[in-house]
Design a protein around this motif. Sequence first.
Motif, PDB file in Angstrom:
ATOM      1  N   PHE A   1       0.530   7.012   5.792  1.00  0.00           N
ATOM      2  CA  PHE A   1      -0.509   6.081   6.215  1.00  0.00           C
ATOM      3  C   PHE A   1      -0.834   6.262   7.697  1.00  0.00           C
TER       4      PHE A   1
ATOM      5  N   LEU B   1      -2.898   9.247  -0.204  1.00  0.00           N
ATOM      6  CA  LEU B   1      -2.096   8.424  -1.118  1.00  0.00           C
ATOM      7  C   LEU B   1      -2.570   8.566  -2.563  1.00  0.00           C
ATOM      8  N   LEU B   2      -3.884   8.642  -2.737  1.00  0.00           N
ATOM      9  CA  LEU B   2      -4.407   8.829  -4.101  1.00  0.00           C
ATOM     10  C   LEU B   2      -3.971  10.189  -4.659  1.00  0.00           C
TER      11      LEU B   2
ATOM     12  N   PHE C   1      -1.172  11.632  -3.952  1.00  0.00           N
ATOM     13  CA  PHE C   1       0.237  11.460  -4.336  1.00  0.00           C
ATOM     14  C   PHE C   1       0.324  10.895  -5.765  1.00  0.00           C
ATOM     15  N   LEU C   2      -0.587   9.949  -6.033  1.00  0.00           N
ATOM     16  CA  LEU C   2      -0.611   9.320  -7.361  1.00  0.00           C
ATOM     17  C   LEU C   2      -0.942  10.360  -8.430  1.00  0.00           C
TER      18      LEU C   2
ATOM     19  N   SER D   1      -5.832   8.462   4.926  1.00  0.00           N
ATOM     20  CA  SER D   1      -4.688   7.802   4.284  1.00  0.00           C
ATOM     21  C   SER D   1      -4.982   7.557   2.810  1.00  0.00           C
ATOM     22  N   LEU D   2      -6.185   7.056   2.544  1.00  0.00           N
ATOM     23  CA  LEU D   2      -6.547   6.724   1.167  1.00  0.00           C
ATOM     24  C   LEU D   2      -6.504   7.962   0.273  1.00  0.00           C
TER      25      LEU D   2
ATOM     26  N   SER E   1       1.996  12.657  -8.887  1.00  0.00           N
ATOM     27  CA  SER E   1       3.057  12.049  -9.703  1.00  0.00           C
ATOM     28  C   SER E   1       2.721  12.127 -11.189  1.00  0.00           C
TER      29      SER E   1
ATOM     30  N   ARG F   1      11.019  11.277  -2.977  1.00  0.00           N
ATOM     31  CA  ARG F   1      10.067  10.217  -3.304  1.00  0.00           C
ATOM     32  C   ARG F   1      10.630   8.852  -2.927  1.00  0.00           C
ATOM     33  N   GLU F   2      10.703   8.623  -1.628  1.00  0.00           N
ATOM     34  CA  GLU F   2      11.118   7.317  -1.161  1.00  0.00           C
ATOM     35  C   GLU F   2       9.944   6.640  -0.465  1.00  0.00           C
ATOM     36  N   GLY F   3      10.076   5.321  -0.367  1.00  0.00           N
ATOM     37  CA  GLY F   3       8.970   4.528   0.182  1.00  0.00           C
ATOM     38  C   GLY F   3       8.537   4.937   1.575  1.00  0.00           C
TER      39      GLY F   3
ATOM     40  N   PHE G   1       5.374   7.001   2.389  1.00  0.00           N
ATOM     41  CA  PHE G   1       4.045   6.378   2.318  1.00  0.00           C
ATOM     42  C   PHE G   1       3.631   5.793   3.657  1.00  0.00           C
TER      43      PHE G   1
ATOM     44  N   PHE H   1       6.709  14.995  -0.128  1.00  0.00           N
ATOM     45  CA  PHE H   1       6.730  13.982  -1.187  1.00  0.00           C
ATOM     46  C   PHE H   1       7.282  14.574  -2.488  1.00  0.00           C
TER      47      PHE H   1
END
Lengths: 154, 257
Positions: free
Chosen positions: A48, A70-71, A73-74, A66-67, A77, A39-41, A44, A35
Motif C-alpha cells: 500500500f 492489491l487486485l 495479488f487477489l 496500490s489498488l 492467489s 503470504r503474511e499481512g 499488504f 508475495f
Amino acid sequence: MSAKFCFWYLLLFAFILEKSIGGTYFVFSFLLSWFSQRREGGIFKVTFFVGLLLDLFSQSSFGAHSLFFLLSFLFFSYLTQRMSLFFALLPTIFLFTGVYESYILFFQGGEIVPSFDFFQGLVGLVFGVFFFRLISFLKERIILQEPLQLQFGL
Amino acid sequence: MDKEIRSSFFFPLLLSILLLFSDRTGLLAPPRAFLERLCSPLQFALYSLGKKIKSPLGSLFRLSVLEEENRKLEEELALALSKLAELKRLKKENEVLRKQLGVFQDDNWEMIPALVLGRDRFLKINRGKRGGVREGMVVVRENVFLGRIVKVTDFASLVQLVLDPNFKILARTEKGTKGIVVGSYQSGLLLTKVLTDAPLSSGDLVYARNQEGMPPNLLLGRIKKVFGGESQLFWEAEVEPIFDFSDLEVVFIAFPK
C-alpha cells in the motif's frame, strides 16, 4: 545477511530501476514475487505505502498503484489454486500491465501506445521471473522461516 | 487467501479506492503538492543512482558496438577539428556583426533549467505550475528539441519526449527538405512523408519547422539511414537523436518573454 536487509535492499533496487528505466513493473514484480513466497499481512501494508510512493513519483492519482497491486495479488492467489506459483506469476504480470496501462491511458489522459505497453509488459515479466528466482533462492538459503511481520517489524 | 490475511488485505484495498476517488475530486491536491516537494530530492537521487548503475552494465553488453562507435568518433573528431578552426574565425566575425546590428540570441525566449527526476514513458522534471510551467511548453537542451510538457502539477511536470510513438512534429532538413518526424522507441526518430524528389541523405541535420509557441531552429537529430525508393511515393529516414535521452540530468523549458 538478514531478511530485513534483503527485503529493503531489493526493494530499493527495484525503485532505482523504476526511476531510471521506467515502468512500475520492477517494483510490482518484486512485490508480487515476494508475495508468492510469503503470504503474511505485512506485505499488504508495504504494498500500500509503496504504491502511494509510486503514485507520487509518476503523478498518477493516489491509490491507483496500490489498488492495482492489491487486485493483482487477489488474481494471483486465485491462479495459484489452479497452477504452480511460477506459472501464476506470468499471467498476473501481463494482466497487471494491461489493466494498469488501460487505466492510465483512459482515466489519466493519454493514448494507447501498443509498442511501449508490450515492451513494458515483457520487462515486467523478465524481472518478475528474476525476482521470483532470487527470492526463492534467498528464502531457501538465507532468510529464516519467521513470519514476515516479525522480520520486518510491520 | 486465509481468513486472517483476508482481513489485513481488504483494509488497504478499501483505503486505496477511497484515496483514488478523493484524489480525482481534487481533495488531495494540497498534500500532494507538499509531498511532491518533499520527495523531489529522493527521486533525483534514485534516478542519478540508476544511471550510474546502468552505465557500466550497459557498456559490458555493448563492447562491439562501442568499438565501431569509437572508430566513427575518431573520424568525426578529425573532421570536427578542421571545422573548429573555421568556426572560431566565423564566431569572431559573428560577434562583430551582432554588435553592429544590435541583435541578441534568444531575444524572445528565456530558458529556465529543470532537474530530471525520472523517466518512464515521460520524463519527469522538477518544475510545475508554481514555476510558471504550462502544458504545451517546449523542453530543450542547448538548441536540441527534447519534447513538450504534457502534464503539470504544482511542483513537477511530465515531458512527452520526441521518442514517444505518439509524438509528431513538422520538420525540415538542413537542405530544406520537408517532412514529419515521429517518435519510435525502436529506432529513435523517423522522418516520414518526404517527397522522393527532395534531397535527402545520411548525415543531414533535421530541424523542427518554426511554429508558434516554440523557439526557432531547434535541432531534432541527424539522419542515419534513408529508406524507400523511386517506386514509393515518400522517403523515410531513421533520425538519430543528438542526446542520449537516458542520460539527461538537466533540461531547459522555453518560456516566451
